[in-house]
Write a protein that holds these residues in place. Structure first.
Motif, PDB file in Angstrom:
ATOM      1  N   ALA A 192       0.829  -1.214   0.000  1.00 29.62           N
ATOM      2  CA  ALA A 192       0.000   0.000   0.000  1.00 29.62           C
ATOM      3  C   ALA A 192       0.861   1.262   0.000  1.00 29.62           C
ATOM      4  N   GLY A 193       2.116   1.140   0.429  1.00 34.22           N
ATOM      5  CA  GLY A 193       3.011   2.284   0.415  1.00 34.22           C
ATOM      6  C   GLY A 193       3.330   2.765  -0.989  1.00 34.22           C
ATOM      7  N   GLY A 194       3.175   1.877  -1.975  1.00 34.88           N
ATOM      8  CA  GLY A 194       3.337   2.278  -3.371  1.00 34.88           C
ATOM      9  C   GLY A 194       4.753   2.568  -3.810  1.00 34.88           C
ATOM     10  N   ASN A 195       5.743   2.108  -3.043  1.00 30.01           N
ATOM     11  CA  ASN A 195       7.142   2.336  -3.406  1.00 30.01           C
ATOM     12  C   ASN A 195       7.749   0.999  -3.819  1.00 30.01           C
ATOM     13  N   GLY A 196       7.984   0.837  -5.114  1.00 26.35           N
ATOM     14  CA  GLY A 196       8.460  -0.441  -5.632  1.00 26.35           C
ATOM     15  C   GLY A 196       9.802  -0.863  -5.069  1.00 26.35           C
ATOM     16  N   LEU A 197      10.724   0.069  -4.928  1.00 25.85           N
ATOM     17  CA  LEU A 197      12.046  -0.278  -4.411  1.00 25.85           C
ATOM     18  C   LEU A 197      11.954  -0.757  -2.967  1.00 25.85           C
ATOM     19  N   LEU A 198      11.143  -0.065  -2.167  1.00 23.00           N
ATOM     20  CA  LEU A 198      10.952  -0.468  -0.778  1.00 23.00           C
ATOM     21  C   LEU A 198      10.329  -1.868  -0.718  1.00 23.00           C
ATOM     22  N   THR A 199       9.347  -2.116  -1.567  1.00 23.76           N
ATOM     23  CA  THR A 199       8.687  -3.424  -1.576  1.00 23.76           C
ATOM     24  C   THR A 199       9.673  -4.524  -1.939  1.00 23.76           C
ATOM     25  N   ARG A 200      10.529  -4.275  -2.935  1.00 19.93           N
ATOM     26  CA  ARG A 200      11.499  -5.294  -3.336  1.00 19.93           C
ATOM     27  C   ARG A 200      12.518  -5.551  -2.233  1.00 19.93           C
ATOM     28  N   ALA A 201      12.928  -4.502  -1.529  1.00 19.12           N
ATOM     29  CA  ALA A 201      13.868  -4.678  -0.412  1.00 19.12           C
ATOM     30  C   ALA A 201      13.228  -5.505   0.695  1.00 19.12           C
ATOM     31  N   TRP A 202      11.944  -5.249   0.946  1.00 21.50           N
ATOM     32  CA  TRP A 202      11.214  -5.993   1.977  1.00 21.50           C
ATOM     33  C   TRP A 202      11.083  -7.455   1.579  1.00 21.50           C
ATOM     34  N   GLU A 203      10.715  -7.715   0.349  1.00 27.58           N
ATOM     35  CA  GLU A 203      10.555  -9.094  -0.116  1.00 27.58           C
ATOM     36  C   GLU A 203      11.875  -9.847  -0.094  1.00 27.58           C
ATOM     37  N   ALA A 204      12.972  -9.140  -0.332  1.00 28.49           N
ATOM     38  CA  ALA A 204      14.288  -9.788  -0.348  1.00 28.49           C
ATOM     39  C   ALA A 204      14.665 -10.365   1.012  1.00 28.49           C
ATOM     40  N   LEU A 205      14.003  -9.921   2.061  1.00 28.30           N
ATOM     41  CA  LEU A 205      14.285 -10.455   3.403  1.00 28.30           C
ATOM     42  C   LEU A 205      13.664 -11.830   3.619  1.00 28.30           C
ATOM     43  N   GLN A 206      12.905 -12.340   2.655  1.00 28.28           N
ATOM     44  CA  GLN A 206      12.226 -13.636   2.778  1.00 28.28           C
ATOM     45  C   GLN A 206      11.384 -13.661   4.059  1.00 28.28           C
ATOM     46  N   ILE A 207      10.392 -12.801   4.079  1.00 30.43           N
ATOM     47  CA  ILE A 207       9.629 -12.536   5.289  1.00 30.43           C
ATOM     48  C   ILE A 207       8.971 -13.784   5.866  1.00 30.43           C
ATOM     49  N   GLU A 208       8.316 -14.603   5.027  1.00 28.70           N
ATOM     50  CA  GLU A 208       7.639 -15.790   5.550  1.00 28.70           C
ATOM     51  C   GLU A 208       8.608 -16.712   6.274  1.00 28.70           C
ATOM     52  N   ALA A 209       9.782 -16.934   5.662  1.00 27.23           N
ATOM     53  CA  ALA A 209      10.753 -17.846   6.268  1.00 27.23           C
ATOM     54  C   ALA A 209      11.299 -17.277   7.570  1.00 27.23           C
ATOM     55  N   ARG A 210      11.632 -15.996   7.584  1.00 27.76           N
ATOM     56  CA  ARG A 210      12.180 -15.406   8.807  1.00 27.76           C
ATOM     57  C   ARG A 210      11.131 -15.340   9.918  1.00 27.76           C
ATOM     58  N   THR A 211       9.869 -15.118   9.529  1.00 31.02           N
ATOM     59  CA  THR A 211       8.810 -15.122  10.535  1.00 31.02           C
ATOM     60  C   THR A 211       8.667 -16.510  11.144  1.00 31.02           C
ATOM     61  N   ALA A 212       8.735 -17.543  10.299  1.00 30.20           N
ATOM     62  CA  ALA A 212       8.646 -18.915  10.795  1.00 30.20           C
ATOM     63  C   ALA A 212       9.780 -19.214  11.769  1.00 30.20           C
ATOM     64  N   ILE A 213      10.974 -18.756  11.442  1.00 23.10           N
ATOM     65  CA  ILE A 213      12.121 -18.979  12.331  1.00 23.10           C
ATOM     66  C   ILE A 213      11.918 -18.265  13.653  1.00 23.10           C
ATOM     67  N   ALA A 214      11.493 -16.998  13.583  1.00 21.79           N
ATOM     68  CA  ALA A 214      11.297 -16.224  14.811  1.00 21.79           C
ATOM     69  C   ALA A 214      10.268 -16.881  15.719  1.00 21.79           C
ATOM     70  N   LEU A 215       9.184 -17.395  15.132  1.00 25.99           N
ATOM     71  CA  LEU A 215       8.159 -18.060  15.936  1.00 25.99           C
ATOM     72  C   LEU A 215       8.695 -19.336  16.570  1.00 25.99           C
ATOM     73  N   MET A 216       9.502 -20.083  15.818  1.00 24.30           N
ATOM     74  CA  MET A 216      10.078 -21.315  16.358  1.00 24.30           C
ATOM     75  C   MET A 216      11.069 -21.022  17.486  1.00 24.30           C
ATOM     76  N   VAL A 217      11.846 -19.963  17.318  1.00 26.23           N
ATOM     77  CA  VAL A 217      12.878 -19.630  18.303  1.00 26.23           C
ATOM     78  C   VAL A 217      12.270 -19.039  19.566  1.00 26.23           C
ATOM     79  N   THR A 218      11.318 -18.120  19.405  1.00 30.18           N
ATOM     80  CA  THR A 218      10.783 -17.414  20.573  1.00 30.18           C
ATOM     81  C   THR A 218       9.605 -18.137  21.213  1.00 30.18           C
ATOM     82  N   GLY A 219       8.896 -18.969  20.433  1.00 28.54           N
ATOM     83  CA  GLY A 219       7.759 -19.696  20.976  1.00 28.54           C
ATOM     84  C   GLY A 219       6.739 -18.821  21.679  1.00 28.54           C
ATOM     85  N   PRO A 220       6.247 -17.766  21.031  1.00 28.99           N
ATOM     86  CA  PRO A 220       5.324 -16.851  21.704  1.00 28.99           C
ATOM     87  C   PRO A 220       3.940 -17.462  21.905  1.00 28.99           C
ATOM     88  N   GLU A 221       3.146 -16.870  22.768  1.00 27.54           N
ATOM     89  CA  GLU A 221       1.749 -17.244  22.934  1.00 27.54           C
ATOM     90  C   GLU A 221       1.026 -16.729  21.694  1.00 27.54           C
TER      91      GLU A 221
END
Length: 233
Positions: free
Chosen positions: A154-183
């Motif tokens: 929604a921010g409408g900035n293509g470069l920002l979106t590509r930088a964000w996607e390059a972080l592999q968000i789904e995979a890193r989120t999965a790792i963070a959840l496995m490591v921290t084990g939040p409620e």
């Protein structure tokens, strides 16, 4: 201030019912084995063996390994194959500092343009609560990534979106959840709070909330404003 009007979903936004690709299934399976220690440092990952385990060709296995290498979890060398690297939680947490900066900016751009898709954000939050009730950690991670992708797009900035996607968000989120084990319900609550602040139309409060939401996972000695965090015992 009245709530900004929701806009139509970005054309590249995947439907909520979309099934994970085979390469992502393989990536997530290997990711889980690395994070839990089932696959230890230095262990070789043999493409033909992995392909046989998943009943597939080597092409999706190669893509999964490429993504894991991008995450810093394995290394691949010519004629030597792939080996598991020491799992360093810090490399995952560092990504949240980058996310904090990117998502704060995306939130500002989207709110100033009145472009936040509140219907899609609400749906993602409801999915998180459903996943929390079902104890579905994978599902809540995907719903969280979907929530934040809506904001970034929604921010409408293509470069920002590509930088964000390059972080592999789904995979890193999965790792963070496995490591921290939040409620899990607490994860949904965090996103509900962020969405509620966005609905007020207060740009500065929403940006601060978006930044703090990510920085909390960075696990640094201080927060984004230099205030020391309580020491873990």
């Amino acid at each position: 201030m009245p709530e900004p009007t929701a806009r139509t979903a970005h054309p590249s936004t995947a439907p909520r019912s979309a099934r994970p690709t085979l390469s992502r299934q393989i990536r997530d399976g290997l990711l889980r084995s690395i994070v839990t220690g089932e696959l230890g440092e230095g262990e070789r990952l043999i493409e033909t063996k992995i392909a046989a385990e998943y009943g597939t060709s080597q092409a999706p296995v190669r893509e999964a390994l490429r993504q894991l290498e991008g995450l810093g979890l394995i290394e691949s060398r010519p004629r030597q194959g792939s080996r598991v690297l020491p799992f360093a939680e810090q490399t995952i947490r560092e990504a949240y500092i980058m996310r904090a900066a990117l998502e704060e900016t995306a939130t500002r751009l989207a709110m100033l343009a009145g472009a936040l898709p509140f219907d899609l954000l609400e749906a993602a939050v409801e999915d998180m609560y459903a996943c929390a009730r079902a104890a579905d950690m994978t599902g809540i991670g995907l719903a969280s990534a979907r929530f934040h992708r809506h904001v970034v797009q929604a921010g409408g900035n293509g470069l920002l979106t590509r930088a964000w996607e390059a972080l592999q968000i789904e995979a890193r989120t999965a790792i963070a959840l496995m490591v921290t084990g939040p409620e899990l319900e607490g994860v949904a609550d965090e996103h509900r709070d962020l969405l509620d602040v966005m609905r007020t139309g207060d740009v500065e409060s929403a940006c601060r909330h978006a930044r703090d939401h990510q920085w909390a996972y960075a696990d640094t000695p201080h927060d984004a404003y230099g205030t020391p965090r309580p020491q873990k015992t």
